[in-house]
Design an enzyme around this catalytic site. Sequence first.
Site, PDB file in Angstrom:
ATOM      1  N   ARG A 250      39.745 -48.116  51.934  1.00  0.00           N
ATOM      2  CA  ARG A 250      38.734 -48.091  50.798  1.00  0.00           C
ATOM      3  C   ARG A 250      37.896 -46.558  51.753  1.00  0.00           C
ATOM      4  NH1 ARG A 250      41.155 -49.496  47.796  1.00  0.00           N
ATOM      5  NH2 ARG A 250      41.122 -51.873  46.209  1.00  0.00           N
ATOM      6  N   GLU A 279      32.572 -45.008  43.682  1.00  0.00           N
ATOM      7  CA  GLU A 279      32.977 -43.766  43.025  1.00  0.00           C
ATOM      8  C   GLU A 279      33.287 -43.699  41.644  1.00  0.00           C
ATOM      9  OE1 GLU A 279      37.196 -44.983  45.214  1.00  0.00           O
ATOM     10  OE2 GLU A 279      37.445 -45.783  43.969  1.00  0.00           O
ATOM     11  N   HIS A 298      41.111 -40.916  44.058  1.00  0.00           N
ATOM     12  CA  HIS A 298      41.484 -42.656  43.766  1.00  0.00           C
ATOM     13  C   HIS A 298      43.049 -42.557  43.030  1.00  0.00           C
ATOM     14  CE1 HIS A 298      40.461 -46.484  44.767  1.00  0.00           C
ATOM     15  NE2 HIS A 298      40.881 -47.082  45.327  1.00  0.00           N
TER      16      HIS A 298
END
Length: 332
Positions: A250, A279, A298
């Site tokens: 994270r 994000e 991601h």
Amino acid sequence: MTDYQTHSLYDIMRKIVILDGYAGNPGDLSWEPMKALAPCDIYDFGTADTVLERCQGAEMVLTNKVPIDADAIAQLPELKYIGVMATGFNVVDSAEAARRGIIVTNVPAYSTDSVAQLTIAHLLNICWQPQHYTDEAHDLKWTNCGSYAYFNTPLIELAGKQMGIVGLGNIGSAVARMALAMNMRVMAYTSKSADQLPEGIIKADSLEHLLRTSDVLSMHCPLNADTTGMINAKGLALMKQGSIVLNMARGALINEQDLADALNSGHLYAAAIDCTSVEPPAADHPLLSARNCYITPHIGWTSYEARTRLMDAITENVAAYLNGKPINVVNQ
């Protein structure tokens, strides 16, 4: 017919809302097993502002990254179940949900191998730069260099160097095994006792101990109040000159401006991240322009194999809830 498919015969009014299904299933997988459980409203994308409108009257809500906070929970009286379509469940106020008798579940371990592989892929890319040298060869740099060997970056052998891992859950343990296979020394900062660690993994006495002694730092712990910003300027300054930082967990585990500063100053050799605190990142995010910072959007959990396991697991979670025997509950 599986157990969960039978629910559509008598639970037809029990509604499921999927707030942001696209990332997990952009069209190459099927929602039909979920639809067999109960009527479904499936949205590809969503934000916090869409939660109340979309979830009115729903008993079950599934979310990947759309936050469901205490205020939203208070305004959804029919809500009884929140399924997080991921391992990390910090997007949901699970304590408030528990207070109101709402079950919250997650999906553990579905992306372990994929995230671990991406971690090592980033590390090997930093150390060996295969795409860079492929491009150089195609640009005839090797052809015209006058030597049988051509290189213009540092090339780093990992054997004998220390991999420091923060968090030794499923993913951290998989990364440790891969590091050991490359003959690295592995040290972990973990709540597990030394005698619980697999053979070959050394327990760090403290986070400071891990930072001071590691050549590579790899983050694999959950994000919570205790871990937010746990790696900052003070900690990065403890690391060896020329160290490497990896974060596939994270973004908010690391103070991102501090990481950018450590890269730009040359104190760190490189970093690789698959996540940012917000994000997608804003155009002026400090790591987008930082020196030797490798960024993927991601993707660690998005292999076809991992997403297939995820879709199967979220369906099983809902089915277990409907059967009165919930599994993977995170707020009890």
